[in-house]
Design a protein around this motif. Structure first.
Motif, mmCIF file in Angstrom:
data_model
loop_
_atom_site.group_PDB
_atom_site.id
_atom_site.type_symbol
_atom_site.label_atom_id
_atom_site.label_comp_id
_atom_site.label_asym_id
_atom_site.label_seq_id
_atom_site.Cartn_x
_atom_site.Cartn_y
_atom_site.Cartn_z
ATOM 1 N N ALA A 113 -8.225 7.709 -13.303
ATOM 2 C CA ALA A 113 -8.697 8.632 -12.525
ATOM 3 C C ALA A 113 -7.703 9.987 -12.755
ATOM 4 C CB ALA A 113 -8.592 8.393 -11.098
ATOM 5 N N MET A 114 -6.481 9.796 -12.776
ATOM 6 C CA MET A 114 -5.522 10.914 -12.932
ATOM 7 C C MET A 114 -5.897 11.643 -14.162
ATOM 8 S SD MET A 114 -1.893 9.246 -12.579
ATOM 9 C CE MET A 114 -1.543 8.046 -11.151
ATOM 10 N N TRP A 148 -4.531 8.703 -2.118
ATOM 11 C CA TRP A 148 -3.906 7.787 -3.420
ATOM 12 C C TRP A 148 -4.424 6.498 -3.073
ATOM 13 C CZ3 TRP A 148 -0.707 12.355 -2.810
ATOM 14 C CH2 TRP A 148 -0.653 13.278 -3.988
ATOM 15 N N GLY A 149 -4.306 6.048 -1.915
ATOM 16 C CA GLY A 149 -4.441 4.633 -1.429
ATOM 17 C C GLY A 149 -6.104 4.586 -1.918
ATOM 18 N N VAL A 174 4.432 5.645 -5.165
ATOM 19 C CA VAL A 174 4.787 5.607 -6.688
ATOM 20 C C VAL A 174 3.636 6.386 -7.249
ATOM 21 C CG1 VAL A 174 5.297 4.384 -8.370
ATOM 22 C CG2 VAL A 174 6.199 3.767 -6.443
ATOM 23 N N THR A 175 2.412 5.934 -6.732
ATOM 24 C CA THR A 175 1.292 6.873 -7.606
ATOM 25 C C THR A 175 1.299 8.512 -7.634
ATOM 26 O OG1 THR A 175 -0.175 5.234 -6.956
ATOM 27 C CG2 THR A 175 -1.045 6.925 -7.838
ATOM 28 N N THR A 176 1.954 8.744 -6.431
ATOM 29 C CA THR A 176 2.241 10.325 -6.565
ATOM 30 C C THR A 176 3.087 10.807 -7.659
ATOM 31 O OG1 THR A 176 3.819 10.387 -4.900
ATOM 32 C CG2 THR A 176 1.846 10.392 -4.168
ATOM 33 N N VAL A 230 0.852 -1.231 -0.018
ATOM 34 C CA VAL A 230 -0.113 -0.046 0.121
ATOM 35 C C VAL A 230 0.865 1.267 -0.021
ATOM 36 C CG1 VAL A 230 -1.740 1.230 1.196
ATOM 37 C CG2 VAL A 230 -1.837 -1.227 1.223
ATOM 38 N N PHE A 231 1.750 1.387 1.011
ATOM 39 C CA PHE A 231 2.636 2.483 1.149
ATOM 40 C C PHE A 231 3.537 2.719 -0.271
ATOM 41 C CE2 PHE A 231 0.780 3.474 4.657
ATOM 42 C CZ PHE A 231 1.222 2.817 5.870
#
Lengths: 386, 192, 399
Positions: free
Chosen positions: C311-312, C262-263, C45-47, C39-40
């Motif tokens: 979504a981004m 983001w999670g 990484v999504t950011t 998750v973290f």
């Protein structure tokens, strides 16, 4: 600073037994979406605003007083700072008012150079207005696209006068630099790739349903109210009033150029809403592109500056000149006492009047709408406070 | 809201949202316009700027005539020049030529009246420093004689180099008669 | 998870330990692995991915300095946030202020218990799986309200109240859009829903009948609203409310709020994949358990991350809606259509209890046709901007 000077009486609203208080919010000088340092004291009942009292003066730099110290020639760079987003118009206004005082005539090519620079600046100023408006509404991408185009205009103006923001391009009697070689090709190449991008902008955001819903029928300003509150420029034309200084009190070489005046027609809502003001700006960019193409074809040869003595001493008297800046009718008033320093300069800017209508407009709107309203009026803080 | 408006709202929303998303997706395959200044650039930015670019001021004392036109023209009084006429040699001697770049607003009003283009803007713009005092540019190290324009043209090649550049800078400025620029090798005199 | 642990016990591991304790310990270990490693990492990484994707859409390069291609940017940001001063505003309600980020993080981390990463890679296959996720992600409302109220800042308060109204309202269409799937499968358990789909697209529930197709879009929209993503990001509208309910938060507490956002995005993607896109189903290419687990995990991850990217993409394109428009979209448009979908699916299940393969194939074709039209429009935009002529075509994602 607090709220001295504002009589803030918190009112009880709501039905008996369910009273709540109005909330006093401070949309302070530091805020991501007020265009510059503007402050609003908002009295809101939940999300709906009852009053939005503007507080101006955070960017006051006594530019008008400085003119009395630096003289006519030396004041030209200061006029850039009056409205740094549309600086060419301020230069033009100052140049025109001094020429009117001193009875100087600008050569034809100089006038064409002025118009070319001014219209390029109009496009870049509208790009900022439109881009920031869209950013305030929440979409991030068109803002970057607008600024990318503005960078290209900045490059063009950098070739012309050496600076990207505070141009100091014009002088009393004309302009300081002639067009560099091959400038026409560069400008036309820019316009060729810019006009399709405006269409792309329309596809991306202008008719986007969410955007339209945010702006349609919001803060409708009928034509008489717009005139009473002294709105000018795209704000006035967005309310349906066909008034443009370039057409109604023509100056410079505008009589020789063909262009239309876009006016708000209430396409998606009512005449005079935020969307009309936005669409007027988008269309004005297209008209400016048209003017630029004509100028590039029609520009004559010759000198670009008239002979003006170094110690410019206009005869005693006063003069008032109007320029159609990107933000509307900008008035320049100079009182001369015969010496080489003006006795009094007064600049009348469109944003200052636009600030006064914000309170009228925002009764009954939501806080989210206030942001849309301020950015649709294209209020620029340095112009408000000078 | 009538039925037509309801369905039209949905249709408009879907179509405009998808069109916007198509535009954004099309940008994903276009070249980004970022210039990665200052380290990942092929050429230094300063070398790509136009000749008229108004960067940090520079004075070529070799060709400064001591006329003080720039000091008078500056609206902010950021140029301070001390020039005296030497009693014995009857020549102007410059003892101080300071430009306070912290005050300078890069307007170009000083370089316009310069007869030789001694004071001119360079394409340099990276002037940030840690102390305010370091922004005052002092051009005179020891008292120097002012330059006098020679009648037949300049013959000293070093000074000619400065003079060429200076006159080229000054001739960029428009002049009222739109006279063609004077030939480089033999400047006839101060431009109007 | 239980089956996996059973097989380990049968092979002789954990001798002498009571079975329930093995289950509990195993689940705990797996939870820790999922939370910390997955998750973290994914949220961080999504950011970074978000910034790079946005940047390319805005015709610029994103962060590309920290680490190769900027891939350690998220780590640098996290370290920076850790090193920031931990402020509690003077007049703020300190206990609530400190507690709020934890409740928000709790709200979204707990949902990972039922996310099915593979056929046996799930921490606990609760028989109320999907409803559990809906229930637990509503804890976020409590946290946001606490954050907004306790900050002693009117702008935060407005942000918090807006968020509460938004999330609570959009629970309804979300829940209602799950109902067609439940009608089709008869079970609420996540693995149960996936096991009734197959690996081929026409077996996915999104293409099962037109009503679930519509339910898919309604679900995605309302889930975006649940996650405070544009066009519904009013609570954190950064041009209106400075930063909404997180205005007063700094350092680690701020990090936790944004980790939650983001999670949450990943949870949205995961739930969409589970319900509508066949989850981890892979074609029967191999039978080795480890390889199967890896392939299933990859399939699931790719499918769910695709929706994170969508979504981004939506966030980069669309402006924000206003609060009253948000409410009217929810109650006047999404809820009626969600109800219509339930009715339609119910009728469908009565008419064709075993499903209608022809309609499924037709729906797949319809989906492909929509995608085809969409890409034609993209090509039109590229053509109008004369991208290929000007040599501006640049397909590489590298900086």
């Amino acid at each position: 600073m607090g709220l001295e000077g504002f009589e803030v009486e918190v009112q009880q609203v709501g039905k008996p037994g369910l009273e709540t208080e109005e909330m006093t919010l401070n949309m302070g000088p530091q805020h991501p979406s007020t265009h510059g340092v503007l402050r609003f004291v908002i009295k809101a009942d939940g999300e709906v605003m009852r009053e939005a009292i503007p507080d101006v003066g955070y960017l006051h730099r006594s530019i008008e007083k400085i003119s009395e110290k630096v003289g006519y020639h030396g004041f030209m760079p200061y006029t850039d700072r009056v409205d740094y987003v549309a600086a060419m118009f301020c230069n033009q206004g100052w140049g025109m008012v001094c020429e009117k005082l001193g009875g100087i005539e600008v050569p034809k090519r100089g006038e064409y150079c002025r118009v070319i620079a001014a219209e390029l600046n109009r496009i870049s100023s509208h790009l900022i207005a439109v881009g920031c408006m869209i950013l305030d509404i929440g979409a991030m991408t068109p803002f970057f696209h607008a600024f990318r185009e503005r960078e290209k205009i900045n490059d063009l103006l950098e070739e012309l006068c050496g600076a990207r923001l505070t141009y100091n391009y014009m002088r009393i009697g004309g302009v300081a630099w002639d067009l560099p070689p091959n400038y026409a090709e560069k400008v036309l190449a820019f316009l060729d790739q810019f006009e399709p991008l405006l269409d792309e902008y329309n596809d991306l955001i202008t008719y986007n349903k969410i955007y339209v819903e945010r702006l349609a029928n919001v803060a409708v300003v009928p034509a008489e109210v717009a005139i009473n509150y002294n709105l000018v420029g795209p704000n006035l034309r967005g309310s349906g009033v066909q008034y443009d200084v370039r057409r109604d009190e023509p100056y410079s070489v505008y009589p020789e150029l063909e262009f239309d005046i876009p006016v708000g027609k209430g396409e998606v809502g009512t005449v005079g809403d935020c969307f009309d003001r936005y669409i007027v700006r988008m269309r004005e960019m297209k008209e400016s592109a048209r003017i630029l193409r004509q100028c590039m074809k029609q520009i004559p040869d010759g000198p670009v500056i008239a002979k003006v003595p170094r110690k410019f001493k206009p005869p005693a008297g006063d003069a008032y000149v109007r320029v159609e800046s990107a933000r509307g009718d900008m008035g320049w008033y100079v009182v001369s006492d015969g010496s080489e320093f003006p006795y009094r300069t007064k600049i009348r800017t469109g944003s200052f009047s636009a600030m006064s209508i914000i309170d009228w407009m925002s009764r009954g709107l939501m806080i989210a709408d206030l942001v849309a309203v301020i950015s649709s009026l294209d209020v620029i803080a340095p112009e408000v406070d000078r | 809201m009538n039925r037509n408006g309801y369905l039209r709202n949905i249709k408009d929303t879907c179509f405009t949202v998808l069109d916007g998303m198509a535009v954004t997706l099309s940008y994903l395959v276009r070249r980004p316009t970022t210039i990665q200044y200052p380290d990942r650039m092929a050429v230094r930015v300063q070398d790509t700027l136009p000749f008229r670019y108004r960067g940090i001021l520079e004075v070529d004392l070799e060709i400064c005539t001591g006329c003080l036109a720039c000091e008078r023209a500056c609206p902010i009084d950021c140029i301070v020049i001390d020039a005296e006429k030497d009693k014995q040699t009857r020549e102007m001697v410059l003892t101080r030529f300071d430009i306070d770049m912290a005050k300078c607003m890069y307007c170009g009003l000083c370089s316009e009246p310069c007869p030789t283009g001694a004071i001119h803007h360079t394409p340099e713009f990276e002037g940030a420093d840690y102390s305010l005092e370091s922004l005052v540019r002092r051009f005179v190290k020891e008292p120097v004689k002012a330059y006098k324009l020679k009648k037949g043209g300049e013959d000293d090649p070093e000074i000619l180099e400065f003079l060429d550049r200076g006159m080229r800078y000054v001739e960029e400025f428009a002049s009222p008669e739109a006279a063609p620029p004077a030939p480089k090798a033999a400047p006839k005199g101060p431009a109007a | 998870m239980q089956g996996f642990l059973d097989s380990l016990i049968a092979q002789g591991y954990f001798p002498g330990i009571p079975r329930n304790l093995v289950y509990a310990g195993g689940m705990l270990v797996f939870t820790v692995i999922v939370v910390v490693v997955f998750v973290f990492l994914v949220a961080g990484v999504t950011t970074f991915v978000e910034r790079r994707v946005w940047a390319r859409m805005q015709s610029r390069i994103g962060p590309n300095r920290v680490g190769p291609q900027g891939m350690l940017q998220w780590l640098a940001d996290a370290i920076k946030l850790f090193l920031k001063e931990d402020l509690v505003p003077a007049q703020a309600d300190a206990r609530l202020f400190r507690l709020a980020p934890y409740i928000v993080v709790l709200g979204f981390l707990t949902a990972f218990i039922v996310i099915p990463f593979g056929s046996r890679l799930i921490i606990a296959d609760l028989n109320v799986g999907i409803v559990f996720i809906t229930a637990v992600t509503s804890l976020v409302v409590v946290g946001i309200l606490m954050a907004g109220w306790s900050s002693n800042n009117k702008w935060s308060l407005i942000g918090g109240i807006r968020a509460a109204a938004q999330i609570v309202s959009y629970e309804i269409p979300t829940g209602l859009s799950i109902m067609p799937i439940v009608l089709l499968t008869g079970t609420l358990s996540m693995q149960g829903i996936i096991s009734q789909q197959g690996w081929a697209p026409h077996t996915w529930f999104v293409f099962n009948n037109p009503f679930t197709f519509a339910a898919f879009f309604i679900f995605f929209t309302s889930a975006l609203a649940e996650g405070n993503r544009t066009p519904f990001d009013l609570p954190e509208a950064d041009t209106e409310l400075v930063a909404g309910f997180v205005t007063e938060y700094t350092g680690v507490r701020y990090l936790m709020f944004f980790l939650a956002e983001w999670g949450n995005l990943y949870i949205i993607g995961a739930v969409v994949t589970t319900l509508f896109l066949g989850g981890w189903q892979i074609p029967p290419v191999t039978s080795g358990p480890v390889l199967r687990a890896v392939l299933e995990f990859l399939t699931f991850f790719v499918k769910s991350y695709f929706w994170v990217l969508v979504a981004m993409w939506i966030r980069a394109t669309l402006p924000r809606v206003r609060v009253d428009q948000l409410m009217s979209v929810c109650w006047k448009y999404l809820v009626p259509f969600a109800f219509a979908n339930i009715l339609g699916t119910a009728v469908w299940v009565v008419l064709w209890p075993a499903g209608n393969v022809i309609v499924q194939y037709l729906m797949v074709l319809a989906g492909l046709a929509l995608a085809w039209y969409f890409f034609r429009r993209v090509a039109f935009h590229l053509r109008r901007a004369r991208v290929r002529e000007r040599g501006e075509l640049y397909l590489s994602p590298l900086a």
